[in-house]
Design a protein around this motif. Structure first.
Motif, mmCIF file in Angstrom:
data_model
loop_
_atom_site.group_PDB
_atom_site.id
_atom_site.type_symbol
_atom_site.label_atom_id
_atom_site.label_comp_id
_atom_site.label_asym_id
_atom_site.label_seq_id
_atom_site.Cartn_x
_atom_site.Cartn_y
_atom_site.Cartn_z
ATOM 1 N N VAL A 2 20.593 95.945 -7.278
ATOM 2 C CA VAL A 2 19.416 95.197 -6.148
ATOM 3 C C VAL A 2 20.970 94.015 -5.458
ATOM 4 C CG1 VAL A 2 18.574 92.597 -5.646
ATOM 5 C CG2 VAL A 2 17.739 93.821 -7.496
ATOM 6 N N VAL A 3 20.428 94.790 -4.490
ATOM 7 C CA VAL A 3 21.114 94.192 -2.911
ATOM 8 C C VAL A 3 20.300 92.995 -1.423
ATOM 9 C CG1 VAL A 3 22.036 95.236 -0.954
ATOM 10 C CG2 VAL A 3 21.612 96.722 -2.578
ATOM 11 N N HIS A 4 21.017 92.588 -1.623
ATOM 12 C CA HIS A 4 21.154 91.085 -0.828
ATOM 13 C C HIS A 4 21.023 92.119 0.288
ATOM 14 C CE1 HIS A 4 20.343 86.654 0.528
ATOM 15 N NE2 HIS A 4 21.393 86.815 0.979
ATOM 16 N N LEU A 5 19.910 91.389 1.109
ATOM 17 C CA LEU A 5 19.119 91.499 2.320
ATOM 18 C C LEU A 5 19.351 90.806 3.490
ATOM 19 C CD1 LEU A 5 17.268 94.634 1.622
ATOM 20 C CD2 LEU A 5 19.956 94.465 2.591
ATOM 21 N N PRO A 6 20.254 89.032 3.937
ATOM 22 C CA PRO A 6 19.822 88.599 4.623
ATOM 23 C C PRO A 6 19.504 88.369 5.534
ATOM 24 C CG PRO A 6 22.508 88.317 4.296
ATOM 25 C CD PRO A 6 21.480 89.363 3.081
ATOM 26 N N ASN A 7 19.757 89.404 5.875
ATOM 27 C CA ASN A 7 19.821 89.281 7.973
ATOM 28 C C ASN A 7 18.430 90.102 8.242
ATOM 29 O OD1 ASN A 7 21.883 87.299 8.105
ATOM 30 N ND2 ASN A 7 22.825 89.098 8.441
ATOM 31 N N ARG A 9 15.370 93.657 6.490
ATOM 32 C CA ARG A 9 15.444 94.913 6.636
ATOM 33 C C ARG A 9 15.219 95.664 7.166
ATOM 34 N NH1 ARG A 9 10.039 94.636 2.475
ATOM 35 N NH2 ARG A 9 9.504 93.993 4.808
ATOM 36 N N ARG A 13 20.368 97.676 9.082
ATOM 37 C CA ARG A 13 21.285 97.331 7.707
ATOM 38 C C ARG A 13 20.890 96.962 6.739
ATOM 39 N NH1 ARG A 13 19.464 91.242 10.741
ATOM 40 N NH2 ARG A 13 19.837 91.480 12.831
ATOM 41 N N ALA A 17 24.415 97.795 4.205
ATOM 42 C CA ALA A 17 24.219 96.686 3.134
ATOM 43 C C ALA A 17 24.576 97.993 1.616
ATOM 44 C CB ALA A 17 23.066 95.929 3.230
ATOM 45 N N THR A 21 27.065 98.792 -0.433
ATOM 46 C CA THR A 21 27.056 98.406 -2.127
ATOM 47 C C THR A 21 27.946 99.475 -2.834
ATOM 48 O OG1 THR A 21 25.395 96.217 -1.992
ATOM 49 C CG2 THR A 21 25.053 97.685 -4.253
#
Length: 69
Positions: A2-7, A9, A13, A17, A21
């Motif tokens: 799982v890749v965190h995408l705080p900003n 999709r 970005r 990400a 990773t």
């Protein structure tokens, strides 16, 4: 993984990400990436070039093709 995408999709970005990773993965785990259909992978060619890792896409309505479940 799982890749965190705080900003968000957005394709750029997601590309960045994912590149970050997979840099941490050992070579034997970097054979390919399988993705559902979606515009967030619009820059998959750039990811492939940067990570030396091909991207494959599932057939529509076939998320089980991703594996990892």
């Amino acid at each position: 993984m799982v890749v965190h995408l705080p900003n968000g999709r957005a394709p750029d970005r997601v590309r960045d990400a994912l590149i970050e990773t997979v840099r941490c993965l050992p070579r034997h785990l970097k054979r390919s990436l399988t993705w559902d259909q979606g515009s967030e992978m619009g820059r998959h060619h750039e990811f492939t070039a940067a990570a030396d890792m091909p991207v494959y896409f599932c057939d529509p309505a076939s998320p089980w093709q991703r594996g990892g479940r």
